[in-house]
Design an enzyme around this catalytic site. Structure first.
Site, short mmCIF file in Angstrom:
data_model
loop_
_atom_site.label_atom_id
_atom_site.label_comp_id
_atom_site.label_asym_id
_atom_site.label_seq_id
_atom_site.Cartn_x
_atom_site.Cartn_y
_atom_site.Cartn_z
N HIS A 26 60.08 56.25 35.70
CA HIS A 26 59.38 57.22 36.55
C HIS A 26 59.15 58.49 35.74
O HIS A 26 60.10 59.15 35.32
CB HIS A 26 60.20 57.53 37.80
CG HIS A 26 59.61 58.63 38.64
ND1 HIS A 26 58.26 58.75 38.87
CD2 HIS A 26 60.19 59.68 39.29
CE1 HIS A 26 58.04 59.81 39.64
NE2 HIS A 26 59.19 60.39 39.89
N GLU A 55 40.11 51.23 24.51
CA GLU A 55 40.93 50.33 23.71
C GLU A 55 42.36 50.21 24.25
O GLU A 55 42.94 49.12 24.27
CB GLU A 55 40.97 50.81 22.26
CG GLU A 55 41.78 49.93 21.31
CD GLU A 55 41.16 48.56 21.07
OE1 GLU A 55 41.87 47.69 20.53
OE2 GLU A 55 39.98 48.35 21.43
N HIS A 108 52.45 64.49 41.62
CA HIS A 108 53.85 64.18 41.34
C HIS A 108 54.03 63.50 39.98
O HIS A 108 54.56 64.11 39.05
CB HIS A 108 54.39 63.30 42.48
CG HIS A 108 55.85 62.99 42.40
ND1 HIS A 108 56.64 62.84 43.52
CD2 HIS A 108 56.67 62.77 41.35
CE1 HIS A 108 57.87 62.57 43.15
NE2 HIS A 108 57.92 62.51 41.84
N ASP A 140 27.03 36.24 40.38
CA ASP A 140 27.10 34.93 39.74
C ASP A 140 26.14 34.97 38.54
O ASP A 140 25.30 35.88 38.42
CB ASP A 140 26.66 33.88 40.77
CG ASP A 140 26.51 32.51 40.15
OD1 ASP A 140 27.39 32.11 39.38
OD2 ASP A 140 25.50 31.84 40.46
N GLU A 151 24.64 31.68 36.64
CA GLU A 151 23.68 30.58 36.65
C GLU A 151 22.88 30.57 37.95
O GLU A 151 23.44 30.43 39.04
CB GLU A 151 24.43 29.25 36.47
CG GLU A 151 23.55 28.04 36.30
CD GLU A 151 24.38 26.77 36.11
OE1 GLU A 151 23.78 25.68 36.03
OE2 GLU A 151 25.62 26.87 36.05
N SER A 167 31.95 33.90 37.34
CA SER A 167 31.28 32.67 36.94
C SER A 167 32.31 31.60 36.65
O SER A 167 33.47 31.89 36.34
CB SER A 167 30.42 32.92 35.69
OG SER A 167 29.93 31.70 35.16
N SER A 168 31.90 30.35 36.74
CA SER A 168 32.80 29.26 36.37
C SER A 168 33.00 29.20 34.87
O SER A 168 33.95 28.57 34.39
CB SER A 168 32.25 27.92 36.88
OG SER A 168 30.94 27.71 36.38
N LYS A 200 35.24 28.67 42.74
CA LYS A 200 34.23 29.54 43.34
C LYS A 200 33.84 29.12 44.75
O LYS A 200 33.18 29.88 45.46
CB LYS A 200 32.98 29.59 42.45
CG LYS A 200 33.21 30.29 41.11
CD LYS A 200 31.91 30.46 40.35
CE LYS A 200 31.01 31.46 41.02
NZ LYS A 200 29.71 31.59 40.37
#
Length: 522
Positions: free
Chosen positions: A131, A156, A206, A286, A288, A421-422, A455
């Protein structure tokens, strides 16, 4: 020895005195004191603020029974010694407490963060939790007092956060501060539950809690988080938006748009009739049949992968990527054989020789591609083959002409755009990194593949909405050409539009979804 509850009441016998004074506990005590001194030099635990906790890692002890060490409350962290640490059982009983020190030192007291630390142990199986009151972790929550999240991408140091890469969007939940840290427990636990990928929680005005599966992971992630918080503050001072891929100028409020990257409210856009219609907070696309012609995938990418499997495996057989691909395919093929999947043939063991192994893989991959199977093992291998094709300029991604303009417009409006996407995330980045319209990755905030789920399954879209950390699933617009995917996304609460493109398959009658032929209609 007798265990003492947090209220000082004896609760029974637990670990032996010999173990409490043994090597594992002593080394953990010393390490915590060393880390506290180091964190003090970084400004994370000044003024007695901040706290740390670690499990006593001991391979001979089952993890649920391993002891937990916590730093005391209200003491100068840079002056702590090994014997100042509290030793607790996994259930929370204090097994060893530091001895009182003479005036002006206060009587010893275990950290007020104990219940929060325990939530990280219980809900995330953490090995260590730190913390910090580092100034950057405090100020970054104050840029927008209404924001419930910190978001950043294309930096990066994001790669130093577990489960994230350079192109991913890092999302850290922000909870509201309270007068006492133990009062944060409920909202802290809710944030952990709502953000399953998170390894940190910010507390407004905090600081931050960071956990890891080892003390090294917790430490290095803490360093990366503080770096990213500091980078966001500096970019904000420069008028640049840290939450967008190209870190361009912060968009000033216009057409109801708050400062980009800072608002939890959906962007507003004007309809032609003058009404105000909310833009989605996030758009998930998606590939395609939506951003890219189906023919590019079926007539260019798939044949390229199929025709180059043997060549690719032969050239890269001993590389880590290919070894991992082969193991994934072995596992998939074994499952296929057990289920009687057509086209599956055994892959010879490694000692059968390189050529026989490759021949077995080629036969299986050819069958998988012909069956258009959406499985991770195939997609990972295809991604690595396509990478070679893009790098050698044999491949170029194709997107519809309306896609770049829409991506640029949404980016300017502060709408985050993701791909689902698949194909593997690598394959997705390759398509958008080198297209007929140039590199479009600067407009994309992240990529999802079948590792989040199939999907056509509702659970996959629930996982995506939880990963994006939106207030409600309807803040996300999903665009696809597949009716079954649209149905699954709608069941998860997402807004859905079906893309009608040349070459796409027919839709069922009375499907009930809005359709578009161009992204300009969104």
């Amino acid at each position: 020895m007798a265990a003492i509850g947090l209220n000082g009441v004896k609760v029974g016998t637990t670990s032996s005195q010999a173990y409490l004074e043994g090597k594992a506990v002593k080394e953990t005590r010393a390490l915590m004191a060393e880390l506290c001194r180091h964190f003090y030099t970084l400004g994370w635990v000044t003024g007695t603020g901040g706290s740390i906790t670690m499990r006593v890692h001991d391979d001979s002890i089952p993890k649920p029974q391993q002891l937990i060490l916590m730093s005391p409350s209200g003491v100068q962290k840079e002056r702590m010694e090994a014997e100042d640490m509290y030793v607790l059982s996994n259930s929370g009983s204090i097994l060893s407490a530091p001895s009182p020190k003479p005036y002006p030192h206060k009587p010893p007291k275990c950290t007020d963060c104990d219940p929060l630390f325990r939530k990280a142990y219980e809900m995330r199986d953490a090995e260590a939790v730190f913390h910090s009151h580092g100034i950057e972790s405090c100020l970054v929550t104050m840029i927008n007092p209404l924001s419930k999240e910190f978001r950043i991408t294309h930096m990066e140091m994001i790669k130093g956060i577990k489960g994230h890469g350079y192109y991913d969007e890092l999302v850290v939940p922000i909870i509201e501060n309270t007068a006492y840290e133990y009062q944060l427990t409920e909202s802290f636990a809710k944030a952990i539950e709502d953000y399953p990928k998170a390894t940190a929680v910010l507390v407004r005005n905090h600081g931050v809690f960071v956990w890891g599966d080892s003390w090294i992971s917790a430490k290095t992630q803490s360093e990366c988080y503080h770096y990213l918080f500091d980078a966001a503050l500096k970019l904000h001072q420069m008028g640049l938006d840290w939450s967008t891929p190209n870190h361009g100028p912060i968009q000033s409020a216009r057409r109801g748009l708050s400062i980009a990257g800072e608002s939890n409210v959906s962007v507003k856009a004007s309809k032609s009739n003058g009404e105000i219609d909310p833009f989605p907070r996030c758009i998930v696309l998606d590939i395609e049949g939506t951003t890219t012609p189906i023919s590019f995938v079926s007539e260019v990418l798939f044949p390229y992968a199929r025709d180059n499997v043997g060549k690719h495996l032969s050239l890269t057989y001993d590389t880590p990527d290919t070894k991992a691909d082969i193991e994934l395919l072995r596992s998939q093929v074994q499952s296929d054989l057990e289920q009687g999947i057509a086209g599956a043939v055994p892959i010879p063991p490694d000692d059968a020789g390189k050529e026989d192994v490759i021949a077995g893989i080629v036969a299986n991959v050819d069958a998988m591609i012909k069956a258009d199977r959406k499985i991770t093992a195939l997609k990972e291998l295809q991604g690595h083959i396509w990478r070679t094709g893009y790098e050698s300029n044999e491949l170029e991604g194709i997107v519809f002409d309306d896609v770049p303009e829409a991506l640029e417009k949404w980016h300017a409006l502060g709408v985050k755009v993701y791909i689902y996407s698949s194909g593997s995330r690598l394959a997705q980045r390759l398509i958008f990194g080198k297209t007929n319209h140039g590199d479009l990755r600067k407009y994309l905030s992240g990529f999802f593949d079948t590792t989040v789920g199939n999907k056509r399954e509702t659970r996959s879209y629930i996982e995506i909405s939880e990963s994006l950390g939106v207030d409600k699933p309807s803040d996300i617009l999903f665009v696809t050409d597949v009716h079954q995917e649209a149905t699954a996304a709608k069941a998860a609460g997402l807004e859905v539009i079906i893309s009608i493109r040349p070459g796409n398959g027919p839709l069922p009658d009375n499907h009930g979804f809005k359709t578009i032929k161009s992204f300009s209609e969104i």
